[in-house]
Design an enzyme around this catalytic site. Structure first.
Site, PDB file in Angstrom:
ATOM      1  N   VAL A 130      49.500  45.849  39.827  1.00  0.00           N
ATOM      2  CA  VAL A 130      48.660  44.936  40.615  1.00  0.00           C
ATOM      3  C   VAL A 130      48.216  43.948  39.569  1.00  0.00           C
ATOM      4  O   VAL A 130      47.900  44.243  38.489  1.00  0.00           O
ATOM      5  CB  VAL A 130      47.367  45.999  40.727  1.00  0.00           C
ATOM      6  N   ALA A 138      45.573  43.364  34.778  1.00  0.00           N
ATOM      7  CA  ALA A 138      46.587  44.025  35.595  1.00  0.00           C
ATOM      8  C   ALA A 138      46.673  45.505  35.278  1.00  0.00           C
ATOM      9  O   ALA A 138      46.055  46.098  34.380  1.00  0.00           O
ATOM     10  CB  ALA A 138      48.004  43.399  35.105  1.00  0.00           C
ATOM     11  N   LYS A 139      47.660  46.256  36.140  1.00  0.00           N
ATOM     12  CA  LYS A 139      47.736  47.783  35.705  1.00  0.00           C
ATOM     13  C   LYS A 139      48.861  48.236  36.761  1.00  0.00           C
ATOM     14  O   LYS A 139      49.131  47.708  37.512  1.00  0.00           O
ATOM     15  CB  LYS A 139      46.338  48.486  36.440  1.00  0.00           C
ATOM     16  N   GLY A 140      49.416  49.168  36.342  1.00  0.00           N
ATOM     17  CA  GLY A 140      50.506  50.089  37.162  1.00  0.00           C
ATOM     18  C   GLY A 140      50.554  51.304  36.852  1.00  0.00           C
ATOM     19  O   GLY A 140      49.551  51.934  36.171  1.00  0.00           O
TER      20      GLY A 140
END
Ligand code: NAD
Length: 427
Positions: free
Chosen positions: A71, A116-118
């Protein structure tokens, strides 16, 4: 300190992390400069979210599918930046929230990144090393359209580490046909990683705890400290507290809770955990229930595991003077209100655990210039950025009589929305 009231339609607990992030935005919106109000909605809408299928061949030949996410919450101030989590409970809602907190955090410490992150919904303890490598490589290849050294730069988070970053860097580089070290941070030092990155988040937790302690007359020397989580963040925090004269009297991880009133030997405990895969039974420790952990009287409580660990069910019993959030989102909004009413100061995640992304920024800069700094340079720059961010937030909280979380969000959101406003809309 005054705590803003939650709007009634948002006051229910047991909601997902993304809704907790939305509550926090809701609380801070009226506190922002009016010129930014037209842009606040930006924070409620992640810029882009990708859901990917991650098939891997297990060692027994069977193909298994896992769900992965990346994201970009906001990129107004620069490329996306945020970790990758491998955990059996990862959801899109959680990754969206973690990306949102990264947007705020990067702005709080003023590094030129968006949020952001995943993550992949997988229990990595069930995978062999080669299966873990396969999962990492396929996930990287599936999200490769979104990442890049000037687009979005992943880093480690729960259950990912320098080895996982090395596989991600290699996979991305193979696709590009050249070695691209700057696509991830938290890499091994031999591959363009930065000195000091592995301890950076814990060191930042310590710096903000020390600064809060200074203001509240709670010295580190002799302080009673309890820590939830004994991984990258929790272990380094506990060790650095102990090195500076504090007494770490309780540690909880996924295996349970161990205590020693005279102070745990953090280094020996880590060696025991590496060998036995559990904290329980370590020499010089007693075991207590996970529930009793929260009621231990202490000066500093460091939650450094999962979200929503401090909630309406335990906030009344917490007997700490200062909570320093090593984890992301460890305190629910309802618990925030309870702790504030009880006079317990919370140093919020977007400040307290920003040491990791700060040294990640140093790593990214070093990779671009192919010129590497000494550990002393890293730590003195980290110290300066963290204490400046702390001072600004403390000052605003005092001037405007608001909790530290609100002050951090005012500073972070203002920087993001100012960038958003000045860029304008395309087309
Ligand atoms: P990690 O995987 O290295 O360690 C996680 C720790 O939490 C382990 O000790 C594990 O046993 C413990 N844990 C897991 N489930 C638990 C449970 N139900 N009860 C008690 N303990 C439990 O992860 P990490 O990198 O240390 O991340 C921890 C937190 O810090 C996360 O919220 C992460 O987003 C945040 N964070 C990490 C970094 C970083 O640089 N790694 C930076 C900023 C914030």
């Amino acid at each position: 300190m005054n705590t803003p009231q939650l709007p009634s339609y948002l006051s229910k607990e047991n909601i997902g992390p993304w809704h907790i992030f939305l509550q926090q935005v809701e609380q801070v919106a009226p506190l922002l400069d009016q010129s930014l109000w037209p842009w606040v909605d930006t924070l409620r809408h992640p810029k882009r979210s990708l859901i990917v299928d991650v098939p891997i061949r297990r060692d027994n030949g069977v193909v298994e599918h896992f769900e992965g996410y990346r994201v970009h919450h906001n990129t107004s101030r620069g490329p996306g930046k945020g970790g990758i989590r491998f955990h059996q409970d990862v959801t899109l809602s959680e990754v969206m929230a973690l990306a949102g907190w990264m947007t705020i955090k990067n702005a709080v410490v003023n590094v030129p990144f968006g949020g952001a992150k995943g993550g992949v919904r997988v229990d990595p303890r069930q995978l062999s090393l080669s299966e873990l490598e396969g999962l990492t490589r396929r996930y990287t290849s599936e999200i490769s359209a979104m990442i890049g050294p000037d687009k979005d730069i992943p880093a480690p988070d729960m259950n990912t580490n320098a080895q996982v970053m090395a596989w991600m860097m290699d996979t991305y580089s193979m696709g590009e046909g050249r070695t691209v070290t700057g696509v991830v941070t938290g890499k091994p030092v031999s591959l363009g990683g930065s000195l000091g990155r592995s301890d950076a988040t814990g060191r930042g937790v310590f710096v903000t705890a020390r600064e809060a302690g200074r203001r509240l007359n709670v010295p580190i020397e002799g302080a009673r400290v309890i820590v939830q989580g004994f991984g990258n963040v929790g272990e380094a925090s506990a060790r650095i507290f102990a090195q500076n004269g504090a007494r770490v009297i309780a540690i909880q991880d996924v295996s349970g809770t161990v205590v020693n009133e005279a102070g745990l030997d953090v280094v020996a405990l880590k060696a025991y955990l590496t060998e036995h895969k559990t904290l329980l039974g370590a020499p010089g420790t007693e075991t207590i229930s996970n529930d009793d952990f929260w009621a231990i009287p202490c000066d500093f409580l460091v939650p450094a595991a999962l979200e929503s660990q401090i909630n309406r069910y335990n906030a009344e019993r917490i007997a700490a003077r200062i909570v320093v959030e090593g984890a992301n989102g460890p305190t629910t909004p309802e618990a925030d209100v309870i702790l504030a009413e009880r006079g317990i100061v919370v140093v919020p995640d977007v400040l307290a655990n920003a040491g990791g992304v700060t040294v990640s920024y140093f790593e990214w800069v070093q990779d671009f210039s192919s010129f590497f700094w000494t550990e002393d340079e890293i730590y003195s720059r980290l110290e300066r950025i963290m204490s400046e961010a702390f001072n600004a937030i403390w000052q605003m909280a005092a001037d405007r009589k608001m909790p530290l979380r609100s002050a951090a969000f005012v500073i972070g959101c203002s920087r993001v929305l100012e960038a958003r406003a000045i860029r304008g809309l395309y087309p």
